[in-house]
Each structure stands twice: as C-alpha cells, then as structure tokens.
Design a protein around this motif. Structure first.
Motif, short mmCIF file in Angstrom:
data_model
loop_
_atom_site.label_atom_id
_atom_site.label_comp_id
_atom_site.label_asym_id
_atom_site.label_seq_id
_atom_site.Cartn_x
_atom_site.Cartn_y
_atom_site.Cartn_z
N PRO A 75 94.86 18.70 28.05
CA PRO A 75 96.14 19.17 28.57
C PRO A 75 97.34 18.74 27.76
O PRO A 75 98.42 19.28 27.92
N ALA A 76 97.17 17.72 26.90
CA ALA A 76 98.31 17.24 26.10
C ALA A 76 98.21 17.73 24.67
O ALA A 76 98.70 17.09 23.73
N MET A 135 101.76 19.74 35.49
CA MET A 135 102.48 19.77 34.21
C MET A 135 103.29 18.50 33.98
O MET A 135 103.33 17.96 32.87
N GLY A 190 99.61 20.16 23.17
CA GLY A 190 100.81 20.70 22.55
C GLY A 190 101.20 22.08 23.01
O GLY A 190 100.99 22.46 24.15
N THR A 191 101.74 22.85 22.05
CA THR A 191 102.36 24.13 22.37
C THR A 191 101.44 25.13 23.06
O THR A 191 101.86 25.76 24.04
N SER A 224 92.15 23.88 23.79
CA SER A 224 93.16 23.12 23.04
C SER A 224 92.83 21.65 23.00
O SER A 224 93.65 20.82 22.61
N ASN A 257 93.26 24.51 28.35
CA ASN A 257 93.14 23.08 28.09
C ASN A 257 91.85 22.74 27.35
O ASN A 257 91.85 21.90 26.47
N ASN A 304 100.68 27.10 30.44
CA ASN A 304 101.15 26.60 31.73
C ASN A 304 102.41 27.33 32.19
O ASN A 304 102.56 27.68 33.36
N LEU A 305 103.34 27.57 31.26
CA LEU A 305 104.58 28.25 31.61
C LEU A 305 104.32 29.71 32.02
O LEU A 305 104.93 30.21 32.98
N ALA A 307 98.87 24.85 25.12
CA ALA A 307 98.68 24.52 26.53
C ALA A 307 99.98 24.66 27.31
O ALA A 307 99.99 25.13 28.45
N LEU A 308 101.10 24.26 26.69
CA LEU A 308 102.39 24.36 27.36
C LEU A 308 102.75 25.81 27.64
O LEU A 308 103.21 26.16 28.73
N LEU A 309 102.54 26.67 26.63
CA LEU A 309 102.84 28.09 26.83
C LEU A 309 101.94 28.70 27.90
O LEU A 309 102.40 29.53 28.71
#
Length: 207
Positions: free
Chosen positions: A177-178, A119, A180-181, A174, A171, A187-188, A183-185
């Motif tokens: 991996p970059a 991340m 945005g939201t 979307s 990923n 990952n979290l 992928a981030l959600l």
C-alpha cells in the motif's frame, strides 16, 4: 365528495382490509411499517402533499397482494410494484419494522469513510476500522427500506465489492500500500467511485 380529514388513516385501513387474510401479527407489522415509511417521508419532505406520499407507496390492493403472496396466501400481485411495495411487503411477511429507523445517510457515510481510514492510517488500526465501516455500511444498506433490491445490489457492488478488488489488486501489483503513485491514484479513483455511488444512492433513495 368531501375529502377525508385523515387520508393516512383511510389508506392504512384500506390496506388492512385488503390484507385481512394475513395473520394478525403480520398484518399489524405491515401497517406499522407503512405508517413509519409515511412518517419518515413526510419528515424528510415537509412540503410534499400527503396524496403524493401515498401515491408513491402504491395502491393498497397491490401492497396487500404482495404481502399475501410473500406470506404464502393468494397470487403474486402486480409484478411491476415499486421498491416501496417490496419493502412493505417484506415487513408484512415478518421483517422487523425497526429497519426503517436508520437514517439513509448512515450507511452511505459508513461506506464512503471506510477508504479514507485505510489511506490515512495505513500502518495503524485504520485498515481494521475501514473494514468494520465497510461491513457495517453494507449491512445497513441491505436492510434499509429506502432502496430497492436492485439499487442495494448496485450500491454494494460499486461502493464495497469493486473498491475492495481494485485496492487489493493495485496494492499487490505495486508491492504494498505504500508503493507510491500507482497505489495512490488507484485509491483516489476508487474514492471518487464510492462518493459518486453514495451520491446516486442518496438521490434515488425513495424510488
């Protein structure tokens, strides 16, 4: 009857007698693994009574029967034996006793920290480090004496296989991996699953 001044010695002697049909080297490995397990448990739980520690390991006859069955001698023994019996029986069948020397926190940290590297350092060696951490964590978890086979399988599925599948799917869907939201959600949420799995494995590590 007067209690024995050295219950650990008596316990190991009883296992040795019951497992006398094992080859000498395998019998010594079994006893060494049991002694190490007792030492680790007493170090981690100094307030626990030695009788409680020995009771958790199980009856010497059952442990010996399990080791004999795995070595090809006699009956399979009690099918309800605990994870401690399985691990010690495996050692008696030739598994290296040194497996138990890795602290149970190590594989849990390796698995949990694998995702933050990906991340935080997505465009650097982070993904490679994350993969190495995850593989090492899985290997250490699977070879540890602190969990049963079922617990190891569950841990690998929840802390390694499922997170990898979720991240790859998120990923790809979307566009990277970059993206945005989303992928981030993903990952979290995956990180929360891995932390929760590690916490569960830590709680049940002696079962």
């Amino acid at each position: 009857m007067k209690p024995s001044p050295d219950p650990v010695h008596d316990y190991l002697s009883a296992v040795g007698r019951e497992a006398s049909a094992l080859p000498a080297d395998r019998r010594q490995e079994l006893l060494a693994d049991l002694a190490e397990h007792i030492e680790v448990t007493r170090a981690e739980r100094p307030d626990a009574a030695i009788a409680e520690v020995l009771a958790e390991l199980g009856d010497p006859r059952t442990i010996a029967a399990t080791a004999l069955a795995e070595a090809g001698h006699g009956a399979a023994g009690d099918p309800t034996h605990s994870g401690a019996h399985a691990s010690t029986g495996a050692a008696g069948a030739g598994a290296p006793a040194r497996r138990g020397k890795v602290h149970p926190l190590v594989p849990l940290l390796m698995l949990t920290l694998s995702l933050p590297f990906v991340m935080v350092f997505a465009d650097h060696p982070g993904p490679l480090i994350g993969v190495l951490f995850r593989i090492t964590g899985v290997v250490l978890l699977c070879t540890s004496v602190h969990w049963t086979a079922v617990q190891k399988t569950t841990g690998v599925l929840l802390a390694a296989v499922l997170p990898t599948a979720v991240i790859v799917t998120a990923n790809l869907s979307s566009a990277g991996p970059a993206a945005g939201t989303p992928a981030l959600l993903a990952n979290l949420a995956t990180l929360a699953l891995m932390v929760g799995t590690a916490a569960w494995l830590w709680r049940v590590r002696r079962v």
